[in-house]
Design an enzyme around this catalytic site. Sequence first.
Site, PDB file in Angstrom:
ATOM      1  N   LYS A 102       0.839  -1.209   0.000  1.00 18.75           N
ATOM      2  CA  LYS A 102       0.000   0.000   0.000  1.00 18.75           C
ATOM      3  C   LYS A 102       0.873   1.257   0.000  1.00 18.75           C
ATOM      4  CE  LYS A 102      -1.918   1.733   4.040  1.00 18.75           C
ATOM      5  NZ  LYS A 102      -1.643   3.153   4.215  1.00 18.75           N
ATOM      6  N   ASN A 103       1.781   1.348   0.968  1.00 15.36           N
ATOM      7  CA  ASN A 103       2.511   2.603   1.149  1.00 15.36           C
ATOM      8  C   ASN A 103       3.443   2.920  -0.018  1.00 15.36           C
ATOM      9  OD1 ASN A 103       1.162   2.993   3.497  1.00 15.36           O
ATOM     10  ND2 ASN A 103       2.832   2.379   4.862  1.00 15.36           N
ATOM     11  N   CYS A 114      -5.414   8.019   9.034  1.00 15.66           N
ATOM     12  CA  CYS A 114      -5.745   7.336  10.284  1.00 15.66           C
ATOM     13  C   CYS A 114      -5.624   8.291  11.463  1.00 15.66           C
ATOM     14  CB  CYS A 114      -4.814   6.154  10.492  1.00 15.66           C
ATOM     15  SG  CYS A 114      -5.289   4.699   9.588  1.00 15.66           S
ATOM     16  N   ARG A 173       0.355  13.961  13.580  1.00 14.62           N
ATOM     17  CA  ARG A 173       0.911  13.859  12.235  1.00 14.62           C
ATOM     18  C   ARG A 173       1.177  15.217  11.573  1.00 14.62           C
ATOM     19  NH1 ARG A 173      -1.574   8.498   9.482  1.00 14.62           N
ATOM     20  NH2 ARG A 173       0.524   8.250   8.747  1.00 14.62           N
ATOM     21  N   ASP A 206       2.999  -0.114  12.312  1.00 15.34           N
ATOM     22  CA  ASP A 206       1.763  -0.581  11.668  1.00 15.34           C
ATOM     23  C   ASP A 206       1.374  -1.996  12.111  1.00 15.34           C
ATOM     24  OD1 ASP A 206       1.469   1.791  10.344  1.00 15.34           O
ATOM     25  OD2 ASP A 206       2.235   1.082   8.431  1.00 15.34           O
ATOM     26  N   ARG A 245      -9.009  -0.051   3.372  1.00 13.20           N
ATOM     27  CA  ARG A 245      -7.992   0.957   3.042  1.00 13.20           C
ATOM     28  C   ARG A 245      -6.642   0.314   2.768  1.00 13.20           C
ATOM     29  NH1 ARG A 245      -7.144   5.804   6.842  1.00 13.20           N
ATOM     30  NH2 ARG A 245      -5.578   5.975   5.214  1.00 13.20           N
TER      31      ARG A 245
END
Length: 443
Positions: free
Chosen positions: A21-22, A116, A121, A304, A396
């Site tokens: 994903k990232n 999230c 952040r 994660d 997601r």
Amino acid sequence: MKLIVQGGTPLCGRVRVSGAKNSSLALIAASAISGEEVYLDNVPKIADVKTQMEIVRALGGQVSWEGSNTLRLKWHGSLNTDIPYSMAKKIRASNLFLGAMAAKKGTIKIPLPGGCNIGSRPMDLHLKGLGMLGYDVSLEHGYIEARPGKLKGCSIYLDFPSVGATENIMMAAAGTPGTTVIENAAKEPEIVDLANFLNAMGGRVRGAGTDLIIIDGVSEFKGTRFSVIPDRVEAGTYMIAAGVTGGEVTVENVIVKHLQPVIAKLQDVGLTVDANEDQITVKRTGDIVATDIKTLPYPGFPTDLQSPMMVLLALAEGTSLIVENVFENRFQAADELKRMGAKIQVKSHTAVIEGVQGLSGAQVKASDLRAGASLLLAGLAAQGETEISCAELLTRGYERVVGKFSSLGAEIKCLSEEDDGLELRTSLTASEKEDPQASRASS
Ligand code: UD1
């Protein structure tokens, strides 16, 4: 969307891990730098990728699926410089268009990103980096705007090895005249993937994977075809699932080195782990024993996978400690796990987990993507039925999550009001039961 999970079945079998994903989110943004067509293979069909594709279109780029997991991207003609708030608020990685579009067009305006709910952040390191490269950067009314000033490569020290800031600076610097050096850069595998992708398009990036990245700016980027690395977090989730359910799971299509920090902790708690070329088998043969975990930037234990690991430690003999060093608000799964019988005390950045004999099914709510994954694992390990609300958060980051877990023997039903095209099906088709690979081709 709700998931209804019948727990108590040991998960067994093989599961093929999707593309990261990232990495995919960063590479989709980075493709903007090229004036020619780019093909990205091994991109997962997940909600965050869908959002990133919407942003490409909002900026005037073209993107479409070609076959099962390949994206075709093209950026030409007159492009827009603004990302709509409605899209940016859905996904933190919308911020990655900052560096990419700065390199492409010079000017870009993005709303402060969402994502999230795991901590504040901030974006200070991203802004500092672009500012040092010569961009005029402002933050007003919830929008970040970058405009080209006198652009020149420079030396940038990051106070913290932020993944997103390293990526944004790498992309912006790739198109900035002169040499840029990023010190204390993030070392995550996704950073290396981005550097390889930039180089495949004609960029000149060295040192990715170490804490010193050197970028020589170039003025032209070409088209390319590039395959995204496997998702180490998805792989880790299935590996932990084998432990919490007392089964035996082989994850296929992984890069073993990327999972070393996870393998080490699974061995610490008493699981058997066999790694071999591009697959890893995790098996539980006895009790799980307590251990301590500190999350850290790569190659430390990944934040994660912290909440999925919490489920394993909740079932261990003895008391474990988790110290969360990356995000300040990442213990939200703990209260929900307590509903299922876990004994967890959270104080500031530390969780104390006193192992229990077993968990019991309950109604719980996912607060973020990885907390959702931990509740799914807990539901699979628990006796009885668990109902997980806000389960759409799982889409997601996990491709075909229900289909893949079902192929390992999990009993999961998905109560969805609408089919969002992300394949959250309740059961496998007959052909998938016979050939789990068939399910991949259909996605
Ligand atoms: C990325 C990953 C996310 C992962 C995280 C850490 C993506 C899309 N997401 O998120 O899954 O959990 O890396 O491995 O790739 N920070 C600052 N100032 C900044 C930027 C960050 O203080 O300008 C702090 C953050 O508050 C956080 C820490 O740095 O405490 C790590 O954040 P960062 O590495 O930037 O994570 P993301 O890139 O957002």
